[in-house]
Enzyme design. Structure first.
Site, PDB file in Angstrom:
ATOM      1  N   CYS A 116       0.060  -5.121  -6.406  1.00  0.00           N
ATOM      2  CA  CYS A 116      -0.202  -6.530  -6.136  1.00  0.00           C
ATOM      3  C   CYS A 116       1.113  -7.291  -5.980  1.00  0.00           C
ATOM      4  O   CYS A 116       1.264  -8.108  -5.064  1.00  0.00           O
ATOM      5  CB  CYS A 116      -1.038  -7.129  -7.264  1.00  0.00           C
ATOM      6  SG  CYS A 116      -1.570  -8.830  -6.948  1.00  0.00           S
ATOM      7  N   CYS A 148      -7.761  -7.303 -12.959  1.00  0.00           N
ATOM      8  CA  CYS A 148      -8.602  -8.448 -12.589  1.00  0.00           C
ATOM      9  C   CYS A 148      -9.925  -8.028 -11.967  1.00  0.00           C
ATOM     10  O   CYS A 148     -10.948  -8.675 -12.186  1.00  0.00           O
ATOM     11  CB  CYS A 148      -7.843  -9.388 -11.670  1.00  0.00           C
ATOM     12  SG  CYS A 148      -7.399  -8.705 -10.047  1.00  0.00           S
TER      13      CYS A 148
END
Length: 364
Positions: free
Chosen positions: A102, A200
């Site tokens: 990410c 997440c």
């Protein structure tokens, strides 16, 4: 006046980073990257980042600081660059770190490109790390955050010289307590907000369940083997396991058993006692170096093979094909393919890569 693009997750760290950049005289613009539709998956805000509540928290801080604020939709990029890589790694018997992907592909690639398009000078995040310029070497350096317990330099090893030259980590100079104190002083509504935990898009920790939903395929059961190659049971599919795992095996034995090897070709999982988890050497691919252009001869370093592990003394060098070969002074437990191996020279990040090979176990 210099302009800063602040990556705001809705958490206290990135909020205080925005405050500090304003105090340094930057014209700041806040932005939240929408990566995943968390609410649709029933994910609670205290468990993750990027939820709708997080967007509102970030917007509230930006409003309080009189900053322009935007939400950029990167959901398609996130699925391709992070979620798909995550799924592929598990399918190949590896254990990935999606936070590294990410940072690499979203925060410091897609968002960095937006920063350039908007003609801004620097990108700012709430990471606990530091950037410095070494005039003698004429190189930008990535350093550990001053709060050792919160240091996040491990997940940032992929930063390039160009990116480091236009990146700032303001809270890297502070402790977490100092950050929360600043947030309270400035009446930020997220001053006491808990840090995000877990991945997440997998807040319940059920990686296998996520992978099956994402691919639409069920994990294929296979054989559990002992260290001699004998079949000792059936596993539920290799995506359910990672090196060093003890719980959830469903195997009765006289001694505790741990996952020692995962073979995606044969669809087998090898179990053994804890002593079979220790290895001394590894090879890492997809290497990025920060303090130097290459490591042609062995150098003394400290190396980390997982985020929470203290760095361990080792020798490191590059093979002719550019891969990173690391030999630890003492064998390390549960070196895992798919994780990052990151090298340090004191507080400086030398560089790192993704573990692709581990030597045979050594007794300790």
């Amino acid at each position: 006046m210099k302009k800063a693009l602040i990556a705001m997750s809705g958490g206290v760290d990135s909020s205080v980073a925005a405050l500090l950049m304003q105090q340094k005289g930057y014209a700041c613009t806040g932005v939240t990257m929408k990566l995943f539709e968390n609410e649709q998956a029933g994910i609670k805000r205290e468990k993750t980042c990027c939820s709708l509540d997080d967007v509102e928290d970030a917007r509230s801080v930006a409003y309080r600081l009189h900053m322009p604020y935007y939400v950029f939709n990167f959901t398609a990029n996130f699925e391709e660059e992070v979620m798909d890589r995550f799924v592929d790694a598990y399918a190949h018997g590896c254990t990935p770190n999606p936070c590294i992907d990410c940072n690499r592909y979203l925060k410091f690639q897609r968002l960095y490109q937006r920063m350039q398009e908007l003609q801004m000078d620097t990108i700012v995040t709430g990471h606990y790390a530091r950037v410095a310029y070494d005039a003698d070497q004429k190189r930008w350096l990535l350093k550990k955050g001053l709060d050792v317990s919160k240091d996040q330099s491990y997940v940032l090893f992929n930063l390039t010289q160009e990116q480091l030259a236009h990146t700032c980590f303001p809270v890297g100079e502070l402790t977490k307590d100092q950050v929360r104190h600043l947030a309270e002083e400035n009446d930020f509504l997220n001053a006491d907000k808990p840090d995000s935990q877990d991945i997440c898009f997998v807040p319940d920790g059920d990686y296998a369940g996520f992978i099956e939903r994402h691919t639409g395929d069920s994990a294929k059961p296979g054989d559990f083997l002992d260290l001699q190659g004998n079949v000792i049971g059936k596993h539920r599919g290799i995506i359910h396991y990672t090196i060093g795992q003890r719980r959830g095996l469903g195997i009765a034995a006289a001694h505790p058993l741990y996952v020692c090897r995962i073979d995606p070709v044969r669809n087998t999982v090898t179990l053994g006692e804890s002593s079979a988890l220790f290895a001394r050497e590894l090879i890492a691919e997809d290497v990025n170096l920060i303090t130097c252009d290459a490591i042609p001869v062995p150098i003394h370093v400290q190396a980390k093979i997982r985020y929470r592990q203290p760095a361990q003394p080792a020798m490191a060098w590059q093979t002719p094909d550019g891969k990173l070969h690391i030999r630890f002074d003492v064998p390390q437990r549960a070196i895992t393919c798919g994780q990052a191996a990151v090298l340090y020279d004191g507080e400086n990040v030398v560089g790192g890569g993704t573990i692709s090979w581990v030597s045979e176990p050594e007794s300790v």
